[in-house]
Design a protein around this motif. Sequence first.
Motif, PDB file in Angstrom:
ATOM      1  N   LYS A  32       0.812   2.022   1.217  1.00 53.01           N
ATOM      2  CA  LYS A  32      -0.217   2.750   1.959  1.00 53.01           C
ATOM      3  C   LYS A  32       0.449   3.664   2.971  1.00 53.01           C
ATOM      4  O   LYS A  32       1.413   3.274   3.627  1.00 53.01           O
ATOM      5  CB  LYS A  32      -1.150   1.768   2.686  1.00 53.01           C
ATOM      6  CG  LYS A  32      -2.276   2.444   3.466  1.00 53.01           C
ATOM      7  CD  LYS A  32      -3.167   1.409   4.139  1.00 53.01           C
ATOM      8  CE  LYS A  32      -4.288   2.083   4.928  1.00 53.01           C
ATOM      9  NZ  LYS A  32      -5.171   1.080   5.594  1.00 53.01           N
ATOM     10  N   VAL A  34      -0.122   5.207   6.403  1.00 52.20           N
ATOM     11  CA  VAL A  34      -1.013   4.980   7.540  1.00 52.20           C
ATOM     12  C   VAL A  34      -1.284   6.275   8.280  1.00 52.20           C
ATOM     13  O   VAL A  34      -2.421   6.569   8.662  1.00 52.20           O
ATOM     14  CB  VAL A  34      -0.409   3.926   8.488  1.00 52.20           C
ATOM     15  CG1 VAL A  34      -1.306   3.723   9.711  1.00 52.20           C
ATOM     16  CG2 VAL A  34      -0.203   2.609   7.745  1.00 52.20           C
ATOM     17  N   GLU A  42       4.172   6.662   9.324  1.00 47.33           N
ATOM     18  CA  GLU A  42       4.025   5.208   9.296  1.00 47.33           C
ATOM     19  C   GLU A  42       3.440   4.796   7.953  1.00 47.33           C
ATOM     20  O   GLU A  42       2.429   5.350   7.501  1.00 47.33           O
ATOM     21  CB  GLU A  42       3.109   4.736  10.424  1.00 47.33           C
ATOM     22  CG  GLU A  42       2.934   3.224  10.468  1.00 47.33           C
ATOM     23  CD  GLU A  42       2.011   2.771  11.587  1.00 47.33           C
ATOM     24  OE1 GLU A  42       1.655   1.575  11.592  1.00 47.33           O
ATOM     25  OE2 GLU A  42       1.647   3.606  12.439  1.00 47.33           O
ATOM     26  N   VAL A  43       4.098   3.826   7.301  1.00 49.08           N
ATOM     27  CA  VAL A  43       3.646   3.376   5.989  1.00 49.08           C
ATOM     28  C   VAL A  43       3.616   1.857   5.951  1.00 49.08           C
ATOM     29  O   VAL A  43       4.262   1.181   6.754  1.00 49.08           O
ATOM     30  CB  VAL A  43       4.573   3.897   4.860  1.00 49.08           C
ATOM     31  CG1 VAL A  43       4.576   5.406   4.801  1.00 49.08           C
ATOM     32  CG2 VAL A  43       5.997   3.358   5.029  1.00 49.08           C
ATOM     33  N   GLN A  44       2.861   1.326   5.010  1.00 45.31           N
ATOM     34  CA  GLN A  44       2.907  -0.090   4.684  1.00 45.31           C
ATOM     35  C   GLN A  44       3.663  -0.246   3.375  1.00 45.31           C
ATOM     36  O   GLN A  44       3.546   0.604   2.483  1.00 45.31           O
ATOM     37  CB  GLN A  44       1.498  -0.670   4.562  1.00 45.31           C
ATOM     38  CG  GLN A  44       0.735  -0.703   5.874  1.00 45.31           C
ATOM     39  CD  GLN A  44      -0.664  -1.285   5.724  1.00 45.31           C
ATOM     40  OE1 GLN A  44      -1.097  -1.621   4.620  1.00 45.31           O
ATOM     41  NE2 GLN A  44      -1.383  -1.400   6.839  1.00 45.31           N
TER      42      GLN A  44
END
Length: 353
Positions: A32, A34, A42-44
């Motif tokens: 994901k 973010v 920002e990532v998941q």
Amino acid sequence: PSGTPHRATVGDVIASAPAPGAPHGLLAKVTKVVGETDAGTEVQTEPATLNALLGDDTARGTVPVDPAAFDVEKLLPDVDLSWTKAGDVHVGPQGAEVPLGSLRLDVRAEVPTAAGAPVSAAASVSGYVQVAPQVDFRYGGDGYDTAPASAYLGVSGDWTSGWALKGRAAAAATPVRIPFAKLHADPVLQVGPVPVVVNLDLTCYVQISGDGTVTVDVEQDVKGGFRAGGTFSSAKGWTPVSSADMTATPVRTSVTTAGSVRAALGAQATVGLYGAVGVAADLAPYLRGEATGTVTGSDGRLDAKAVWAVYGGVDLSGTLRLQLAVFGTPVLQRDLPLGTLHREWKLAGGGTP
């Protein structure tokens, strides 16, 4: 346009060398995005596998671990660290001659003395371990969505040690292990632009077992090479690899009173990728002394009713761990033992039954 930074998208696989927040490196898949922050995107993420990154690439490398790259934690007071680099750079006590590429640990430790033993039989162990470790990695890709055709992960190197056991140790049948130093390094193997991070941990230890009745003054030098790891093929899956070729030279041998004792000066190693341990191995060169009878045996001079002997040996054991699936291979249903390699040789002895 050319030179525009790539924006992270779902499905991207990220590989990073050790960095703040990822001290063992990072291999992850973006699940994901973010949003943007002052620090970047920002990532998941979720854990990824190596085949999703390398696809059908082929890589092979043996990386010697720079002694200066190890983080060393001393676990006992009397432990000295030594290594030498090109340019006449030496770290450690003067007089400790260490070949280029090797790391040496000297240790001395008092060990519990058996109850009732005289003051002259106070027990101690002392010696050194000198090791030039290297990590071994192979990958033969067969596509991004399928297991590799071949793979290998392991640790190998040259080993030199010398140690002495003196006195009457309060040993028991169950071995007592005394770790004296922990070492950690994260060498990086570059596969094109991709950093493959190999994590290596070594715990050096002294281990003693016996019946607590024998008094010894024994010393030996050991030298040789070792290898431990796992190899993968599409036909056989993961199979263990282990070998140890050691030779020993007795320096001093003396056994007094009946009984038995065994002391090892060894190292436990773990090797993994991006923080996932794949191979664990335990290399334990040892000394073993035993005597039957009621009086003293020492270098061939002993009572006619006593028999004594001192042996050297080496044990190598370990496991292949479930985390080897980081290669993109089928998940192991259980840890696989490397198998126990055991060799023993007689250093000295004598007497008449």
